[in-house]
Scaffold this motif. Structure first.
Motif, PDB file in Angstrom:
ATOM      1  N   GLU A 127       2.791   1.444  -2.649  1.00 33.17           N
ATOM      2  CA  GLU A 127       3.804   1.375  -1.608  1.00 33.17           C
ATOM      3  C   GLU A 127       5.152   1.796  -2.179  1.00 33.17           C
ATOM      4  O   GLU A 127       5.372   1.728  -3.391  1.00 33.17           O
ATOM      5  CB  GLU A 127       3.909  -0.038  -1.032  1.00 33.17           C
ATOM      6  CG  GLU A 127       4.299  -1.093  -2.044  1.00 33.17           C
ATOM      7  CD  GLU A 127       4.392  -2.476  -1.438  1.00 33.17           C
ATOM      8  OE1 GLU A 127       4.744  -3.421  -2.172  1.00 33.17           O
ATOM      9  OE2 GLU A 127       4.113  -2.609  -0.237  1.00 33.17           O
ATOM     10  N   ASN A 128       6.018   2.232  -1.303  1.00 35.19           N
ATOM     11  CA  ASN A 128       7.365   2.634  -1.691  1.00 35.19           C
ATOM     12  C   ASN A 128       8.250   1.396  -1.709  1.00 35.19           C
ATOM     13  O   ASN A 128       8.695   0.924  -0.668  1.00 35.19           O
ATOM     14  CB  ASN A 128       7.902   3.687  -0.716  1.00 35.19           C
ATOM     15  CG  ASN A 128       9.155   4.357  -1.230  1.00 35.19           C
ATOM     16  OD1 ASN A 128       9.769   3.905  -2.198  1.00 35.19           O
ATOM     17  ND2 ASN A 128       9.546   5.445  -0.595  1.00 35.19           N
ATOM     18  N   GLU A 130      11.221   1.015  -2.885  1.00 39.31           N
ATOM     19  CA  GLU A 130      12.631   1.286  -2.592  1.00 39.31           C
ATOM     20  C   GLU A 130      12.914   1.179  -1.093  1.00 39.31           C
ATOM     21  O   GLU A 130      13.872   0.516  -0.673  1.00 39.31           O
ATOM     22  CB  GLU A 130      12.995   2.679  -3.103  1.00 39.31           C
ATOM     23  CG  GLU A 130      14.474   2.982  -3.115  1.00 39.31           C
ATOM     24  CD  GLU A 130      15.221   2.232  -4.201  1.00 39.31           C
ATOM     25  OE1 GLU A 130      16.437   2.024  -4.026  1.00 39.31           O
ATOM     26  OE2 GLU A 130      14.585   1.833  -5.189  1.00 39.31           O
ATOM     27  N   ASP A 131      12.078   1.813  -0.287  1.00 40.84           N
ATOM     28  CA  ASP A 131      12.315   1.791   1.164  1.00 40.84           C
ATOM     29  C   ASP A 131      12.131   0.397   1.744  1.00 40.84           C
ATOM     30  O   ASP A 131      12.924  -0.053   2.574  1.00 40.84           O
ATOM     31  CB  ASP A 131      11.379   2.779   1.863  1.00 40.84           C
ATOM     32  CG  ASP A 131      11.720   4.221   1.510  1.00 40.84           C
ATOM     33  OD1 ASP A 131      12.850   4.454   1.031  1.00 40.84           O
ATOM     34  OD2 ASP A 131      10.850   5.102   1.696  1.00 40.84           O
ATOM     35  N   SER A 132      11.063  -0.286   1.339  1.00 36.02           N
ATOM     36  CA  SER A 132      10.824  -1.633   1.867  1.00 36.02           C
ATOM     37  C   SER A 132      11.902  -2.613   1.423  1.00 36.02           C
ATOM     38  O   SER A 132      12.251  -3.550   2.159  1.00 36.02           O
ATOM     39  CB  SER A 132       9.455  -2.134   1.410  1.00 36.02           C
ATOM     40  OG  SER A 132       9.390  -2.198  -0.008  1.00 36.02           O
ATOM     41  N   ARG A 217       8.776  -3.455  -8.274  1.00 32.52           N
ATOM     42  CA  ARG A 217       8.254  -2.172  -8.736  1.00 32.52           C
ATOM     43  C   ARG A 217       7.219  -2.357  -9.850  1.00 32.52           C
ATOM     44  O   ARG A 217       6.172  -1.699  -9.860  1.00 32.52           O
ATOM     45  CB  ARG A 217       9.407  -1.300  -9.219  1.00 32.52           C
ATOM     46  CG  ARG A 217       8.987   0.129  -9.550  1.00 32.52           C
ATOM     47  CD  ARG A 217      10.160   0.963 -10.027  1.00 32.52           C
ATOM     48  NE  ARG A 217      11.118   1.200  -8.960  1.00 32.52           N
ATOM     49  CZ  ARG A 217      12.329   0.675  -8.911  1.00 32.52           C
ATOM     50  NH1 ARG A 217      12.737  -0.144  -9.869  1.00 32.52           N
ATOM     51  NH2 ARG A 217      13.153   0.947  -7.916  1.00 32.52           N
ATOM     52  N   ASN A 220       4.006  -3.676  -8.296  1.00 32.88           N
ATOM     53  CA  ASN A 220       3.248  -2.614  -7.642  1.00 32.88           C
ATOM     54  C   ASN A 220       2.598  -1.681  -8.668  1.00 32.88           C
ATOM     55  O   ASN A 220       1.450  -1.243  -8.488  1.00 32.88           O
ATOM     56  CB  ASN A 220       4.170  -1.829  -6.719  1.00 32.88           C
ATOM     57  CG  ASN A 220       3.436  -0.811  -5.882  1.00 32.88           C
ATOM     58  OD1 ASN A 220       2.351  -1.101  -5.382  1.00 32.88           O
ATOM     59  ND2 ASN A 220       3.993   0.363  -5.720  1.00 32.88           N
TER      60      ASN A 220
END
Length: 268
Positions: A127-128, A130-132, A217, A220
């Motif tokens: 998953e991203n 940064e965006d979440s 991060r 993940n």
């Protein structure tokens, strides 16, 4: 007379064609019905006993040997041609990964459980972050990030340096008697102390948020790396299983060819 003969001979011909087409339709209709009945036929699962379409069932001998052995631990009576539901296979994939991780590491964390579920469900886990992370920011967090970003830039340094030069230049140019902040610029020192006292907590809040982002991060990355490692291990097992089965089939074909050659020699 000739017309009568032609008329009589033509009618049976047309009637025969109609009868042949009718017979062909009657022959193709049962075939299509049989095909539909085969497609709609339901087969029982060897584990649960519930009936499912053939496309939702998988033969046991097509699975990895380790996964098939794990299923046989709970159901020892299953044969190689047994049909198993996909959902049961996904459940046993999850159990197999859980047991393997628990045996290798001695524990099974929540992150490991999420990885095992993603492997069983064949879902992506990357998953991203940064965006979440940016979507969940409050107004105060956005302000602290903006102030920290501006406070650590060359724009802030040059503009604040220009502000100090102008402040001290005006104070000196006006003179000591009429200046609002004469030398040694006590009011300027107070302003600088207040700015430093306010800026420090804002920078600390931004750094705290950056640490939280780094933890997400790294979490993940750990999940993605663990899933990739397990998928590669399962892929090696599957390739080894396919190679062994292929060699067995080649050996069977070679044995059949030898028997055919021996029979041909005996006949000759």
């Amino acid at each position: 007379m000739l017309r009568c003969l032609l008329g009589k001979t033509g009618r049976p011909g047309t009637m025969e064609g109609k009868m042949e087409r009718h017979d062909l339709r009657n022959d193709t209709a049962p075939a299509s019905q049989n095909h539909k009945s085969e497609a709609s036929k339901r087969w029982p699962c060897a584990i649960t006993g519930r009936e499912h379409p053939r496309k939702d069932l998988i033969r046991l001998d097509t699975l990895r040997p380790t996964l098939a052995d794990r299923i046989r631990l709970d159901h020892p009576g299953l044969t190689d041609d047994a049909l198993v539901d996909r959902r049961e296979i996904n459940r046993y994939r999850n159990l197999y990964v859980e047991e393997m991780l628990r045996d290798e590491r001695g524990e099974f964390t929540e992150l490991d459980r999420q990885v095992a579920q993603s492997i069983a469900n064949q879902a992506t886990i990357a998953e991203n972050v940064e965006d979440s992370f940016l979507e969940r920011r409050t107004l105060g967090q956005r302000m602290s990030d903006g102030l920290s970003k501006f406070g650590g830039s060359w724009t802030f340094l040059m503009s604040f340096g220009l502000f100090l030069v102008i402040w001290m230049g005006i104070s000196i140019a006006v003179g000591t008697t009429r200046s609002f902040d004469p030398y040694p610029f006590i009011l300027l020192n107070l302003v600088l102390s207040c700015i430093a006292a306010i800026q420090a907590p804002i920078i600390m809040m931004s750094q705290k948020r950056q640490d939280a982002k780094d933890r997400l991060r790294s979490r993940n990355d750990y999940q993605v790396n663990l899933k990739a490692e397990l998928e590669i291990q399962h892929l090696h097992e599957k390739l080894d299983h396919l190679i062994i089965k292929q060699w067995q089939r080649l050996a069977e074909i070679q044995q059949i060819q030898l028997e055919i050659m021996q029979d041909a020699r005996r006949r000759s």
